[in-house]
Design an enzyme around this catalytic site. Structure first.
Site, PDB file in Angstrom:
ATOM      1  N   ASP A  28       0.876  -1.162   0.000  1.00 38.64           N
ATOM      2  CA  ASP A  28       0.000   0.000   0.000  1.00 38.64           C
ATOM      3  C   ASP A  28       0.923   1.224   0.000  1.00 38.64           C
ATOM      4  OD1 ASP A  28      -2.282   1.693   0.463  1.00 38.64           O
ATOM      5  OD2 ASP A  28      -1.654   1.773   2.569  1.00 38.64           O
TER       6      ASP A  28
ATOM      7  N   ASP B 275       0.122   5.086   0.807  1.00 35.65           N
ATOM      8  CA  ASP B 275      -0.010   6.060   1.899  1.00 35.65           C
ATOM      9  C   ASP B 275      -0.094   5.350   3.252  1.00 35.65           C
ATOM     10  OD1 ASP B 275      -0.168   8.476   0.188  1.00 35.65           O
ATOM     11  OD2 ASP B 275      -2.005   7.535  -0.528  1.00 35.65           O
TER      12      ASP B 275
ATOM     13  N   ASP C  61       1.013   9.197   5.766  1.00 34.16           N
ATOM     14  CA  ASP C  61      -0.305   9.511   5.209  1.00 34.16           C
ATOM     15  C   ASP C  61      -0.836  10.810   5.804  1.00 34.16           C
ATOM     16  OD1 ASP C  61      -2.778   9.564   4.104  1.00 34.16           O
ATOM     17  OD2 ASP C  61      -3.443   7.631   4.889  1.00 34.16           O
TER      18      ASP C  61
ATOM     19  N   TYR D 285      -4.168  12.528   0.918  1.00 31.16           N
ATOM     20  CA  TYR D 285      -4.102  12.981  -0.480  1.00 31.16           C
ATOM     21  C   TYR D 285      -2.736  13.567  -0.858  1.00 31.16           C
ATOM     22  CZ  TYR D 285      -9.078  12.309   0.078  1.00 31.16           C
ATOM     23  OH  TYR D 285     -10.303  11.755   0.350  1.00 31.16           O
TER      24      TYR D 285
ATOM     25  N   HIS E  95     -11.207   5.683  -8.352  1.00 28.83           N
ATOM     26  CA  HIS E  95     -12.672   5.771  -8.201  1.00 28.83           C
ATOM     27  C   HIS E  95     -13.112   5.982  -6.754  1.00 28.83           C
ATOM     28  CE1 HIS E  95     -11.794   2.861 -11.601  1.00 28.83           C
ATOM     29  NE2 HIS E  95     -12.330   3.898 -12.216  1.00 28.83           N
TER      30      HIS E  95
ATOM     31  N   CYS F 119     -11.704  -2.351  -8.397  1.00 32.90           N
ATOM     32  CA  CYS F 119     -10.299  -2.150  -8.026  1.00 32.90           C
ATOM     33  C   CYS F 119     -10.107  -1.474  -6.675  1.00 32.90           C
ATOM     34  CB  CYS F 119      -9.539  -1.401  -9.123  1.00 32.90           C
ATOM     35  SG  CYS F 119     -10.348  -0.009  -9.916  1.00 32.90           S
TER      36      CYS F 119
ATOM     37  N   LYS G 126      -4.316  -0.519   6.677  1.00 33.22           N
ATOM     38  CA  LYS G 126      -5.752  -0.495   6.966  1.00 33.22           C
ATOM     39  C   LYS G 126      -6.341  -1.890   6.841  1.00 33.22           C
ATOM     40  CE  LYS G 126      -6.787   4.265   5.738  1.00 33.22           C
ATOM     41  NZ  LYS G 126      -7.259   5.166   4.670  1.00 33.22           N
TER      42      LYS G 126
HETATM   43 MG   LIG Z   1      -2.729   3.289   3.480  1.00 34.46          MG
HETATM   44 ZN   LIG Z   2     -11.409   1.542  -8.901  1.00 37.71          ZN
END
Ligand SMILES: [Mg+2]
Ligand SMILES: [Zn+2]
Length: 187
Positions: free
Chosen positions: A9, A11, A17, A20, A92, A107, A135
């Site tokens: 992963d 962030d 993290d 954004y 998304h 995804c 997470k």
């Molecule tokens: Mg993360």
């Molecule tokens: Zn997606």
């Protein structure tokens, strides 16, 4: 022979993290990440970033800005002698994104779509592969994709660690697994 992968992963695992993150000046690398990726390169793992980037769908930054930031990150790894092999991202969001980005996609983690794409693209051995996320949604996506070793990094609450995942407080805790020789099956 199928290749093993180290799925990361982004962030909260590669960079702190702050929410954004998409600019170099906001990027603080997490302790051990360069050594971890170097070791994975040496031991033959494909290093694959799997990252939810709903900030694109929300209009906070563009696909092009994301791509140029990832290129900058990749270059930083190269300067440390480390190679990121692939980056998969999901732009998304099911309800907060704009236009065509607003959809229930396959995804966005906890769905396993990015892992499935990587498996097909690189012919990966998923049970022998490793995931590090921060997470529960990362852990769920890894489990659904059949990743054999799922690590939840930096979780405050050990009770939050889902079944089948292991908690780690430092990235380099996975070093012994990366270095482990596969068991040789005698005929
Ligand atoms: Mg993360
Ligand atoms: Zn997606």
């Amino acid at each position: 022979m199928k290749r093993k992968a180290l799925f990361l992963d982004r962030d909260g695992v590669m960079n702190v993290d702050f929410g954004y993150v998409h600019q170099p000046e906001r990027c603080v690398f997490i302790a051990g990440i360069f050594d971890l990726v170097c070791l994975a390169n040496e031991t033959g793992y494909a290093v694959i970033v799997v990252t939810n980037q709903a900030g694109i769908g929300r209009g906070y930054y563009s696909e092009a800005q994301f791509a140029s930031f990832m290129q900058w990150m990749s270059d930083r790894f190269v300067k440390e002698g480390a190679t990121i092999d692939r980056v998969y991202h999901c732009p998304h969001h099911p309800d907060a994104a704009l236009g065509a980005y607003r959809k229930s996609c396959l995804c966005r983690k906890p769905s396993p779509g990015m892992f499935d794409a990587a498996r097909q693209d690189l012919d990966l051995d998923m049970p022998a592969s490793i995931l590090i996320g921060d997470k529960r949604s990362d852990m769920e996506a890894g489990r659904r994709a059949g990743v054999g070793h799922c690590f939840l990094f930096g979780s405050k609450e050990k009770s939050e660690v889902p079944n089948g995942a292991l908690a780690i407080d430092a990235l380099l805790e996975v070093t012994p697994l990366l270095k482990a020789k596969p068991a040789i099956i005698q005929a």
